[in-house]
Scaffold this motif. Structure first.
Motif, PDB file in Angstrom:
ATOM      1  N   PHE A 189       0.796  -1.235   0.000  1.00  0.00           N
ATOM      2  CA  PHE A 189       0.000   0.000   0.000  1.00  0.00           C
ATOM      3  C   PHE A 189       0.829   1.286   0.000  1.00  0.00           C
ATOM      4  N   GLY A 190       2.138   1.169  -0.158  1.00  0.00           N
ATOM      5  CA  GLY A 190       2.979   2.361  -0.141  1.00  0.00           C
ATOM      6  C   GLY A 190       3.106   2.985   1.236  1.00  0.00           C
ATOM      7  N   ALA A 191       2.903   2.192   2.286  1.00  0.00           N
ATOM      8  CA  ALA A 191       2.961   2.696   3.673  1.00  0.00           C
ATOM      9  C   ALA A 191       4.160   2.066   4.388  1.00  0.00           C
ATOM     10  N   GLY A 192       5.338   2.244   3.810  1.00  0.00           N
ATOM     11  CA  GLY A 192       6.539   1.597   4.329  1.00  0.00           C
ATOM     12  C   GLY A 192       7.168   2.303   5.511  1.00  0.00           C
ATOM     13  N   PRO A 193       8.097   1.625   6.180  1.00  0.00           N
ATOM     14  CA  PRO A 193       8.706   2.143   7.402  1.00  0.00           C
ATOM     15  C   PRO A 193       9.558   3.393   7.203  1.00  0.00           C
ATOM     16  N   GLU A 194       9.920   3.707   5.961  1.00  0.00           N
ATOM     17  CA  GLU A 194      10.716   4.903   5.700  1.00  0.00           C
ATOM     18  C   GLU A 194       9.886   6.180   5.854  1.00  0.00           C
ATOM     19  N   LEU A 195       8.564   6.049   5.863  1.00  0.00           N
ATOM     20  CA  LEU A 195       7.668   7.208   5.993  1.00  0.00           C
ATOM     21  C   LEU A 195       7.400   7.524   7.465  1.00  0.00           C
ATOM     22  N   PRO A 196       7.117   8.777   7.770  1.00  0.00           N
ATOM     23  CA  PRO A 196       6.691   9.094   9.134  1.00  0.00           C
ATOM     24  C   PRO A 196       5.414   8.316   9.487  1.00  0.00           C
ATOM     25  N   TYR A 197       5.259   7.999  10.756  1.00  0.00           N
ATOM     26  CA  TYR A 197       4.140   7.172  11.213  1.00  0.00           C
ATOM     27  C   TYR A 197       2.790   7.725  10.758  1.00  0.00           C
ATOM     28  N   GLU A 198       2.569   9.020  10.895  1.00  0.00           N
ATOM     29  CA  GLU A 198       1.282   9.612  10.511  1.00  0.00           C
ATOM     30  C   GLU A 198       1.007   9.413   9.017  1.00  0.00           C
ATOM     31  N   GLU A 199       2.028   9.498   8.207  1.00  0.00           N
ATOM     32  CA  GLU A 199       1.837   9.299   6.768  1.00  0.00           C
ATOM     33  C   GLU A 199       1.506   7.836   6.460  1.00  0.00           C
ATOM     34  N   ARG A 200       2.152   6.913   7.183  1.00  0.00           N
ATOM     35  CA  ARG A 200       1.817   5.490   7.016  1.00  0.00           C
ATOM     36  C   ARG A 200       0.347   5.252   7.360  1.00  0.00           C
ATOM     37  N   ARG A 201      -0.096   5.843   8.474  1.00  0.00           N
ATOM     38  CA  ARG A 201      -1.503   5.711   8.885  1.00  0.00           C
ATOM     39  C   ARG A 201      -2.425   6.235   7.788  1.00  0.00           C
ATOM     40  N   GLU A 202      -2.128   7.405   7.271  1.00  0.00           N
ATOM     41  CA  GLU A 202      -2.963   8.016   6.234  1.00  0.00           C
ATOM     42  C   GLU A 202      -3.013   7.162   4.973  1.00  0.00           C
TER      43      GLU A 202
END
Length: 173
Positions: free
Chosen positions: A49-62
């Motif tokens: 889903f493009g919600a990888g660990p390299e992103l900030p947590y809030e962006e992963r949630r979104e």
């Protein structure tokens, strides 16, 4: 120690609910789902889903919510020393309010368990609290645990199982 879970990651777009058992020590300390650096959850969510660990947590949630994926835990609270599911004291398990969750998130059709403990706890505590109509609209699938404690499968094998399971229309028994 008494452990308490987090509110769900969910909004009105949710079509899939991924359920863990209870956040581990690293997650509880960070206040984030799947915070242990060796947990495969966020790498898998990154691939799917493009919600990888390299992103900030809030962006992963979104990104998960935008993809229609909700995340929660079966247990609202329990006593456990450490992070292992096997350390959860069964008589201390208190489930989250799934009847209310599914009422509030009526588009959810697939419940994906992140490992056996989540499935077992859901069946023990939550399934009986759901009305017939809710149970009938849901499909249940158990996926391999993303926990680093479950190292018997490679990340690639876990990813393929998750890819297949989240696309699955099969009912778990």
């Amino acid at each position: 120690m008494l452990a308490r879970s987090f509110p769900p990651i969910a909004d009105a777009r949710a079509r899939v609910l991924v359920l863990g058992s209870m956040p581990g020590a690293a997650s509880l300390a960070a206040g984030e789902y799947y915070a242990h650096p060796r947990n495969a959850f966020w790498p898998i969510m990154g691939e799917l889903f493009g919600a990888g660990p390299e992103l900030p947590y809030e962006e992963r949630r979104e990104r998960l919510m935008a993809a229609g994926v909700a995340v929660w835990d079966v247990l609202k609270s329990c006593r456990r020393v450490g992070s292992l599911d096997t350390a959860i004291e069964r008589d201390s398990e208190e489930a989250n309010d799934f009847a209310q969750f599914f009422q509030d998130n009526s588009a959810v059709r697939l419940v994906a368990f992140n490992g056996q403990k989540a499935e077992t706890a859901f069946k023990r505590h939550a399934l009986r609290t759901l009305d017939d109509a809710t149970r009938e609209r849901l499909t249940f699938v158990r996926l391999p645990s993303t926990s680093p404690a479950h190292a018997g499968r490679s990340l690639a094998a876990k990813l393929e199982a998750w890819r297949a399971g989240l696309g699955s229309g099969e009912r778990a028994t």
